[in-house]
Design a protein around this motif. Sequence first.
Motif: not given
Length: 291
Positions: A72-94
Amino acid sequence: MTLLKNFEIALDYLEQNLEKPLDIDLLSQLTSIPLQQFEVAFSALFHTNIDSYFTILKMLDCAQKLAFETRVSIEDISHQAGFGQSMEFEQAFFNAIGQTVYDFRVKPDWGNFFSRQQPLNTLAKGLNNVQDFSNDIQIIEFRSQRLIAIRHQGEKQYLSQTINALTAWQEHHHINHQMSRSFHLMKSLDTEPNSNVDVEITAVLNDAQYDALTASIAASEHFYVTTLPKCKMLQLPHRGCDIGLEDKIKFLYGVYLEREGYQLADIPLVIERCGINQDKKMVSTILLAVN
Protein backbone atom coordinates in the motif's frame (compact mmCIF):
# COMPACT_ATOMS: atom_id res chain seq x y z
CA MET A 1 -24.87 5.62 32.33
CA THR A 2 -21.75 7.39 33.69
CA LEU A 3 -19.80 10.05 31.84
CA LEU A 4 -16.92 7.63 31.31
CA LYS A 5 -19.24 5.01 29.86
CA ASN A 6 -20.72 7.60 27.53
CA PHE A 7 -17.26 8.57 26.34
CA GLU A 8 -16.47 4.92 25.61
CA ILE A 9 -19.13 5.12 22.91
CA ALA A 10 -17.24 8.03 21.36
CA LEU A 11 -13.88 6.23 21.59
CA ASP A 12 -15.30 3.11 19.94
CA TYR A 13 -16.80 5.22 17.15
CA LEU A 14 -13.49 6.99 16.51
CA GLU A 15 -11.58 3.70 16.31
CA GLN A 16 -14.05 2.41 13.72
CA ASN A 17 -14.05 5.63 11.65
CA LEU A 18 -10.46 6.78 11.44
CA GLU A 19 -10.87 7.89 7.82
CA LYS A 20 -13.62 10.37 8.67
CA PRO A 21 -13.10 13.93 9.95
CA LEU A 22 -13.59 14.57 13.65
CA ASP A 23 -17.23 15.56 14.18
CA ILE A 24 -17.87 16.82 17.72
CA ASP A 25 -21.55 17.45 16.98
CA LEU A 26 -22.04 13.82 15.99
CA LEU A 27 -20.09 12.49 18.99
CA SER A 28 -22.20 14.65 21.28
CA GLN A 29 -25.36 13.15 19.79
CA LEU A 30 -24.05 9.58 19.99
CA THR A 31 -23.02 9.91 23.64
CA SER A 32 -25.75 12.25 24.94
CA ILE A 33 -22.98 14.46 26.35
CA PRO A 34 -23.99 18.13 25.91
CA LEU A 35 -22.17 19.75 23.00
CA GLN A 36 -21.01 22.79 24.95
CA GLN A 37 -19.43 20.56 27.63
CA PHE A 38 -18.09 17.78 25.39
CA GLU A 39 -14.50 18.89 24.74
CA VAL A 40 -13.88 20.22 28.25
CA ALA A 41 -15.26 17.05 29.85
CA PHE A 42 -13.11 14.88 27.56
CA SER A 43 -9.95 16.80 28.46
CA ALA A 44 -10.76 16.72 32.18
CA LEU A 45 -11.18 12.94 32.17
CA PHE A 46 -8.55 11.87 29.63
CA HIS A 47 -5.72 14.38 30.19
CA THR A 48 -5.57 15.30 26.49
CA ASN A 49 -7.83 17.06 24.02
CA ILE A 50 -9.92 15.03 21.64
CA ASP A 51 -8.15 16.38 18.54
CA SER A 52 -4.78 15.13 19.81
CA TYR A 53 -6.29 11.80 20.82
CA PHE A 54 -7.88 11.24 17.41
CA THR A 55 -4.67 12.24 15.59
CA ILE A 56 -2.47 9.82 17.56
CA LEU A 57 -5.07 7.08 17.05
CA LYS A 58 -4.95 7.63 13.28
CA MET A 59 -1.17 7.83 13.17
CA LEU A 60 -0.75 4.57 15.10
CA ASP A 61 -3.03 2.88 12.58
CA CYS A 62 -1.02 4.39 9.72
CA ALA A 63 2.21 3.17 11.32
CA GLN A 64 0.88 -0.40 11.34
CA LYS A 65 0.02 -0.11 7.64
CA LEU A 66 3.40 1.38 6.77
CA ALA A 67 5.22 -1.46 8.50
CA PHE A 68 3.09 -4.46 7.50
CA GLU A 69 1.14 -3.48 4.39
CA THR A 70 4.14 -2.60 2.26
CA ARG A 71 2.24 -2.88 -1.02
CA VAL A 72 0.00 0.00 0.00
CA SER A 73 1.55 3.30 -1.07
CA ILE A 74 2.16 6.17 1.31
CA GLU A 75 -0.26 8.26 -0.76
CA ASP A 76 -3.01 5.65 -0.31
CA ILE A 77 -2.36 5.41 3.43
CA SER A 78 -2.56 9.18 3.63
CA HIS A 79 -5.86 9.19 1.75
CA GLN A 80 -7.29 6.40 3.91
CA ALA A 81 -6.46 8.45 7.01
CA GLY A 82 -8.51 11.33 5.65
CA PHE A 83 -5.66 13.65 4.62
CA GLY A 84 -6.11 15.67 1.46
CA GLN A 85 -2.39 16.26 0.94
CA SER A 86 0.56 13.96 1.56
CA MET A 87 2.64 16.76 3.10
CA GLU A 88 -0.02 17.31 5.74
CA PHE A 89 -0.03 13.59 6.52
CA GLU A 90 3.76 13.40 6.66
CA GLN A 91 3.96 16.27 9.15
CA ALA A 92 1.19 14.83 11.33
CA PHE A 93 2.88 11.41 11.31
CA PHE A 94 6.26 12.82 12.30
CA ASN A 95 4.73 14.88 15.12
CA ALA A 96 2.85 11.86 16.47
CA ILE A 97 5.32 9.00 15.91
CA GLY A 98 8.70 10.73 15.91
CA GLN A 99 9.91 9.31 12.57
CA THR A 100 9.25 10.32 9.00
CA VAL A 101 6.88 8.06 7.08
CA TYR A 102 9.76 7.02 4.82
CA ASP A 103 12.12 6.14 7.69
CA PHE A 104 9.38 4.25 9.50
CA ARG A 105 8.54 2.19 6.42
CA VAL A 106 12.19 1.20 5.97
CA LYS A 107 13.18 0.76 9.65
CA PRO A 108 10.43 1.31 12.22
CA ASP A 109 11.54 2.36 15.71
CA TRP A 110 9.19 0.07 17.64
CA GLY A 111 10.39 1.21 21.04
CA ASN A 112 9.43 4.76 20.23
CA PHE A 113 6.20 3.56 18.60
CA PHE A 114 5.01 1.79 21.75
CA SER A 115 6.01 4.72 23.96
CA ARG A 116 3.74 6.93 21.86
CA GLN A 117 0.79 4.71 22.82
CA GLN A 118 1.16 5.49 26.52
CA PRO A 119 -1.36 8.34 26.47
CA LEU A 120 -3.94 5.88 25.13
CA ASN A 121 -3.11 3.34 27.81
CA THR A 122 -3.50 5.83 30.66
CA LEU A 123 -6.79 7.40 29.62
CA ALA A 124 -9.08 8.18 32.55
CA LYS A 125 -6.72 6.52 35.04
CA GLY A 126 -5.98 8.16 38.36
CA LEU A 127 -9.49 9.40 39.13
CA ASN A 128 -9.48 7.46 42.39
CA ASN A 129 -6.41 9.39 43.51
CA VAL A 130 -7.70 12.92 43.01
CA GLN A 131 -8.18 15.08 46.07
CA ASP A 132 -11.75 15.25 47.34
CA PHE A 133 -13.11 18.81 47.24
CA SER A 134 -16.70 17.91 48.22
CA ASN A 135 -16.72 20.06 51.35
CA ASP A 136 -15.99 23.18 49.28
CA ILE A 137 -18.77 22.64 46.73
CA GLN A 138 -22.06 24.51 46.94
CA ILE A 139 -25.17 24.09 44.81
CA ILE A 140 -26.43 27.48 43.62
CA GLU A 141 -29.21 28.84 41.46
CA PHE A 142 -27.36 31.00 38.97
CA ARG A 143 -29.23 34.05 37.76
CA SER A 144 -29.22 34.85 34.04
CA GLN A 145 -26.50 37.29 33.01
CA ARG A 146 -26.12 39.32 29.82
CA LEU A 147 -22.47 39.46 28.79
CA ILE A 148 -20.17 41.38 26.49
CA ALA A 149 -17.83 38.80 24.97
CA ILE A 150 -14.75 38.31 22.83
CA ARG A 151 -13.59 34.85 21.80
CA HIS A 152 -10.02 33.57 21.99
CA GLN A 153 -9.18 30.65 19.72
CA GLY A 154 -5.45 30.06 19.64
CA GLU A 155 -2.33 29.64 21.72
CA LYS A 156 -2.67 30.12 25.45
CA GLN A 157 0.34 32.44 25.56
CA TYR A 158 -1.73 35.07 23.75
CA LEU A 159 -4.81 34.71 25.96
CA SER A 160 -3.77 37.68 28.09
CA GLN A 161 -3.92 39.88 24.99
CA THR A 162 -7.57 38.93 24.47
CA ILE A 163 -8.33 39.62 28.14
CA ASN A 164 -6.62 43.01 27.83
CA ALA A 165 -8.68 43.76 24.72
CA LEU A 166 -11.89 43.32 26.73
CA THR A 167 -10.53 45.50 29.53
CA ALA A 168 -9.60 48.20 27.03
CA TRP A 169 -13.10 48.01 25.51
CA GLN A 170 -14.65 48.49 28.95
CA GLU A 171 -12.41 51.44 29.74
CA HIS A 172 -13.17 53.03 26.37
CA HIS A 173 -16.88 52.85 27.17
CA HIS A 174 -16.39 54.08 30.76
CA ILE A 175 -17.21 50.74 32.38
CA ASN A 176 -15.28 50.01 35.57
CA HIS A 177 -13.89 46.56 34.82
CA GLN A 178 -12.92 46.05 38.46
CA MET A 179 -16.58 46.33 39.45
CA SER A 180 -17.89 44.04 36.66
CA ARG A 181 -18.16 40.30 37.12
CA SER A 182 -15.91 38.51 34.61
CA PHE A 183 -16.54 35.00 33.31
CA HIS A 184 -14.45 32.75 31.10
CA LEU A 185 -16.72 30.38 29.16
CA MET A 186 -14.50 27.39 28.51
CA LYS A 187 -14.89 25.63 25.15
CA SER A 188 -11.69 23.64 25.68
CA LEU A 189 -8.95 23.09 28.28
CA ASP A 190 -5.22 23.57 27.77
CA THR A 191 -4.16 20.08 28.82
CA GLU A 192 -0.88 20.02 26.88
CA PRO A 193 2.16 22.32 26.55
CA ASN A 194 1.70 24.92 23.81
CA SER A 195 -1.83 23.71 23.13
CA ASN A 196 -4.51 25.97 21.73
CA VAL A 197 -7.42 27.09 23.86
CA ASP A 198 -10.94 28.09 22.94
CA VAL A 199 -12.57 30.40 25.47
CA GLU A 200 -15.03 33.27 25.50
CA ILE A 201 -13.79 36.14 27.66
CA THR A 202 -16.85 37.94 29.02
CA ALA A 203 -18.05 40.57 31.45
CA VAL A 204 -21.50 41.41 32.73
CA LEU A 205 -23.47 44.21 31.04
CA ASN A 206 -26.27 45.82 33.01
CA ASP A 207 -29.41 47.02 31.26
CA ALA A 208 -28.29 50.64 31.02
CA GLN A 209 -24.91 49.68 29.56
CA TYR A 210 -26.53 47.36 27.06
CA ASP A 211 -29.02 49.97 25.90
CA ALA A 212 -26.30 52.60 25.49
CA LEU A 213 -23.86 50.32 23.67
CA THR A 214 -26.11 48.20 21.44
CA ALA A 215 -25.18 50.06 18.25
CA SER A 216 -21.47 50.08 19.07
CA ILE A 217 -21.46 46.35 19.77
CA ALA A 218 -23.37 45.60 16.58
CA ALA A 219 -20.73 47.48 14.57
CA SER A 220 -17.81 45.66 16.20
CA GLU A 221 -15.88 42.91 14.40
CA HIS A 222 -14.73 41.25 17.60
CA PHE A 223 -17.16 41.98 20.43
CA TYR A 224 -20.66 40.56 20.75
CA VAL A 225 -23.37 39.96 23.32
CA THR A 226 -24.09 36.52 24.74
CA THR A 227 -26.03 35.22 27.72
CA LEU A 228 -25.42 32.84 30.58
CA PRO A 229 -28.91 31.49 31.30
CA LYS A 230 -30.54 30.84 34.64
CA CYS A 231 -29.53 27.36 35.78
CA LYS A 232 -28.39 25.15 38.64
CA MET A 233 -24.62 25.20 39.10
CA LEU A 234 -21.98 23.45 41.16
CA GLN A 235 -19.82 26.20 42.65
CA LEU A 236 -16.24 25.46 43.71
CA PRO A 237 -13.87 28.28 44.80
CA HIS A 238 -10.18 28.27 43.97
CA ARG A 239 -7.14 30.30 44.98
CA GLY A 240 -3.80 29.88 43.29
CA CYS A 241 -2.32 28.50 40.09
CA ASP A 242 -4.06 26.86 37.16
CA ILE A 243 -2.67 23.40 38.06
CA GLY A 244 -4.79 23.31 41.20
CA LEU A 245 -7.70 24.63 39.17
CA GLU A 246 -7.37 21.70 36.75
CA ASP A 247 -7.38 19.24 39.68
CA LYS A 248 -10.71 20.63 40.86
CA ILE A 249 -12.22 20.50 37.38
CA LYS A 250 -11.06 16.89 37.08
CA PHE A 251 -12.71 16.05 40.41
CA LEU A 252 -16.01 17.62 39.36
CA TYR A 253 -16.22 15.77 36.04
CA GLY A 254 -14.52 12.55 37.05
CA VAL A 255 -15.87 11.91 40.55
CA TYR A 256 -18.48 14.32 41.88
CA LEU A 257 -21.00 14.21 39.01
CA GLU A 258 -21.38 10.43 39.12
CA ARG A 259 -21.28 10.15 42.90
CA GLU A 260 -23.98 12.77 43.43
CA GLY A 261 -26.12 11.77 40.44
CA TYR A 262 -25.91 15.02 38.47
CA GLN A 263 -26.16 15.31 34.69
CA LEU A 264 -24.35 17.94 32.65
CA ALA A 265 -26.38 20.84 31.26
CA ASP A 266 -25.68 22.19 27.78
CA ILE A 267 -23.90 25.28 29.09
CA PRO A 268 -20.12 25.80 28.97
CA LEU A 269 -17.91 25.32 31.99
CA VAL A 270 -17.54 28.75 33.58
CA ILE A 271 -14.52 30.16 35.41
CA GLU A 272 -15.33 33.39 37.20
CA ARG A 273 -12.19 35.48 37.69
CA CYS A 274 -12.63 37.35 40.97
CA GLY A 275 -9.29 39.16 41.21
CA ILE A 276 -6.08 38.93 43.26
CA ASN A 277 -6.14 38.39 47.04
CA GLN A 278 -3.78 39.78 49.67
CA ASP A 279 -1.36 36.90 49.11
CA LYS A 280 -1.17 37.88 45.42
CA LYS A 281 -2.97 34.71 44.38
CA MET A 282 -5.63 34.61 41.69
CA VAL A 283 -9.09 34.06 43.18
CA SER A 284 -11.48 32.15 40.91
CA THR A 285 -14.73 30.26 41.08
CA ILE A 286 -15.54 27.18 39.02
CA LEU A 287 -19.18 27.06 37.93
CA LEU A 288 -20.43 23.82 36.38
CA ALA A 289 -23.99 23.79 35.06
CA VAL A 290 -25.96 20.64 35.88
CA ASN A 291 -29.44 19.17 35.80
